[in-house]
Motif scaffolding. Structure first.
Motif, short mmCIF file in Angstrom:
data_model
loop_
_atom_site.label_atom_id
_atom_site.label_comp_id
_atom_site.label_asym_id
_atom_site.label_seq_id
_atom_site.Cartn_x
_atom_site.Cartn_y
_atom_site.Cartn_z
N ALA A 428 0.84 -1.21 0.00
CA ALA A 428 0.00 0.00 0.00
C ALA A 428 0.88 1.25 0.00
CB ALA A 428 -0.92 -0.01 1.20
N VAL A 431 2.23 1.98 -3.44
CA VAL A 431 1.21 2.57 -4.31
C VAL A 431 1.01 4.05 -3.97
CG1 VAL A 431 -1.25 2.52 -4.92
CG2 VAL A 431 0.00 0.37 -4.63
N VAL A 432 0.90 4.34 -2.68
CA VAL A 432 0.64 5.72 -2.24
C VAL A 432 1.79 6.64 -2.64
CG1 VAL A 432 0.41 7.19 -0.20
CG2 VAL A 432 -0.96 5.11 -0.41
N GLU A 435 1.58 7.29 -6.35
CA GLU A 435 0.43 8.11 -6.75
C GLU A 435 0.47 9.54 -6.22
OE1 GLU A 435 -3.06 6.03 -5.47
OE2 GLU A 435 -3.01 4.61 -7.15
N GLN A 457 -3.65 8.34 3.45
CA GLN A 457 -3.82 7.60 2.20
C GLN A 457 -3.57 6.10 2.40
OE1 GLN A 457 -5.01 8.81 -0.85
NE2 GLN A 457 -5.49 10.47 0.58
N LYS A 460 -6.34 4.54 4.19
CA LYS A 460 -7.48 4.37 3.29
C LYS A 460 -7.30 3.10 2.44
CE LYS A 460 -9.71 7.36 0.04
NZ LYS A 460 -9.58 8.66 -0.61
N HIS A 461 -6.11 2.95 1.89
CA HIS A 461 -5.83 1.76 1.07
C HIS A 461 -5.95 0.47 1.86
CE1 HIS A 461 -4.45 2.90 -3.00
NE2 HIS A 461 -4.39 4.10 -2.44
N THR A 462 -5.63 0.54 3.17
CA THR A 462 -5.70 -0.70 3.97
C THR A 462 -7.03 -0.78 4.72
OG1 THR A 462 -4.61 0.40 5.81
CG2 THR A 462 -3.20 -0.81 4.29
N ARG A 463 -7.92 0.11 4.44
CA ARG A 463 -9.24 0.16 5.08
C ARG A 463 -9.15 0.10 6.61
NH1 ARG A 463 -12.72 -3.73 4.08
NH2 ARG A 463 -11.31 -5.18 3.08
#
Ligand code: ADP
Ligand code: ZN
Ligand code: MG
Length: 486
Positions: A428, A431-432, A435, A457, A460-463
């Motif tokens: 994650a 990716v962050v 991006e 962020q 968020k990606h890992t909920r």
């Protein structure tokens, strides 16, 4: 104890409270009608005695007297050898007999003391003048407010409920201290198991207040803690304004209008001789001196003692010890949890998180314990300790249990709250970073807010299944690495 800042600022304000607490007996004080009236239709828990019909005779409820003595003992009072009831004569529609059976010259006890945190840091001692027993009158129900209602209705279900009245000396110095006192009183009464503060009308207060040595006004029959504080604030301002204009404060009885937040004059103060007190001829004096030792044995550990023990036994902070001992239901819950898992972790999660969630829902521990047991709580804390869930996951399980019920194991699975492995967080993060080049540059240029954005962020990606602290550590590591590579 030296005079404190608060005492200097407020020393012209004197407040004394007369607190009427309903005792949790099964039947009323002088008849066998059930006290369980709160959800019942009006006038369904009544008989000849509590309706005051001619010729109906009272019989004393032994348990009510024991409860009254318990309260007096817990407040450090000296118990009197005899219980003697008097008639207090006055007419009001909620009092069908034309007199209230109460106590007068011989209350069950005198001279107690309540210790409490003051309005400020220092501890305060509030003297208790007397404790006596009496019966509750009925309840008048107004359509709208007392002064505009076209008519009123009367419900005698409450008539004859046993009350213990606790009268303080005028030792309270501010409306806030009055509220703190009532909180402490509630706490002690609930520890004794003789009182339920959640029941509507369980505690009603007459608040006496004077300023700058003037006459006192008595604000009658306030039924909430906040109400007492607000009525006193209003009344102090009113009295000080009178004094400022060179007028005198009348000694009188006032009514607090909860809706408008004002006190209104009801009548000039009645005097004791107006009531024509005399001993109740239908009841014999009750000798209690031979029962006191036995009742003393029934007094449980009280809030102050429990707090001292929690501080020593669990090495808690003072705030946590306070928060965990105020409510007996929370104290019991805490001890059941702390017996099974790290007491300090338990303290944080009960005093801070669980209590916060309860406040948010205007719920109580007693309510909540129908949905969550100490064992459930231990399961949640165990998950947390082992890294199975994050702090946020633990909070989510707790919320779900409070709102909808269920077991921690099921909620963990159904909501997919298990923390993810660091390899997945790593992914994650990658990716962050890719991006959000701009934020990465900002961070490298020294803008620390950018880090919060990046952590957000990743969360968020890992909920939310990653711990922010851990994400920050990994992010910092990563970005430091990148920097060196350039
Ligand atoms: P009474 O017998 O006239 O009703 P009490 O001595 O029983 O008076 O006191 C009734 C309540 O009024 C008590 O709670 C007491 O603390 C309070 N009180 C007495 N004097 C004052 C005062 N000067 N200012 C505020 N409250 C007072
Ligand atoms: Zn009855
Ligand atoms: Mg009095």
């Amino acid at each position: 104890m030296g005079a404190s800042r608060v005492e200097n600022a407020e020393k012209d304000v004197k407040i004394g409270l007369e607190c009427h607490a309903q005792l949790l007996t099964k039947s009323k004080l002088f008849c066998s009608c059930s006290t369980d009236y709160h959800d019942a239709p009006p006038n369904t828990h009544v008989c000849a005695t509590c309706l005051g019909l001619p010729g109906a005779l009272p019989v004393i409820n032994e348990r009510a007297i024991r409860y009254g003595i318990k309260v007096a003992l817990a407040l450090g009072c000296t118990i009197q050898p005899m219980v003697i009831f008097y008639r207090k004569n006055y007419y009001y529609p909620d009092l069908p007999r034309g007199f209230q059976i109460t106590q007068y010259e011989f209350p069950i006890a005198f001279n107690g003391m309540v210790r409490m945190e003051g309005d400020g840091e220092h501890e305060r001692e509030i003297r208790i003048k007397r404790v006596h027993m009496e019966e509750d009158p009925g309840r008048l129900v107004y359509r709208g407010t007392i002064d505009t209602a076209p008519y009123s209705l009367v419900d005698y279900n409450r008539s004859g409920i046993p009350l213990v009245e606790i009268v303080t000396e005028p030792d309270l110095r501010s409306p806030k201290e009055a509220r703190i006192f009532l909180g402490k009183l509630r706490s002690v009464l609930e520890y004794l198991g003789v009182f339920d503060g959640d029941l509507e009308g369980a505690l009603r207060v007459d608040a006496n207040v004077s300023v700058q040595g003037g006459n006192r006004a008595e604000v009658k029959n306030i039924s909430s803690y906040k109400g007492v504080e607000k009525a006193l604030l209003f009344e102090i301002t009113r009295q000080k304004n009178l004094v400022r204009r060179g007028l005198t404060v009348q000694q009188e009885t006032r009514h607090y209008d909860e809706v408008r937040g004002v006190t209104l004059s009801l009548r000039t103060k009645e005097f004791e001789h107006d009531y024509r007190y005399f001993p109740e001829p239908d009841l014999v004096p009750l000798l209690i001196s031979n029962r006191i030792e036995e009742i003393k044995q029934e007094i449980p550990e009280l809030p102050d003692e429990k707090k001292a023990r929690f501080l020593a036994q669990y090495s808690l902070t003072r705030e946590h010890a306070n928060a965990l001992t105020f409510d007996i239901h929370i104290a019991d819950f805490y001890e059941a949890v702390a017996a099974q898992i790290d007491p300090r972790l338990s303290a944080t999660w009960i005093a801070d998180v669980l209590k916060g969630e309860l406040n948010y829902r205007s719920s109580s521990m007693r309510e909540a314990s129908k949905r969550i047991s100490p064992d459930d709580f231990v399961v949640i804390l165990t998950y947390l300790k082992k890294g199975v869930i994050t702090e946020r996951g633990a909070t989510e399980i707790l919320r779900e249990m409070l709102d909808l019920g269920g077991k921690p194991e099921e909620i963990l699975r159904s909501k997919g709250l298990a923390s993810i492995a660091s390899a997945e967080i790593e992914k994650a993060i990658q990716v962050v970073i890719t991006e959000n080049e701009a934020a990465v540059e900002d961070y490298k240029a020294g803008k620390t807010e950018a880090m919060h954005f990046l952590i957000g962020q990743v969360m968020k990606h890992t909920r939310g299944r990653s711990e922010p602290k851990e994400v920050r550590r990994m992010l910092e590591e990563k970005l430091k690495g990148n920097h060196l590579n350039e």
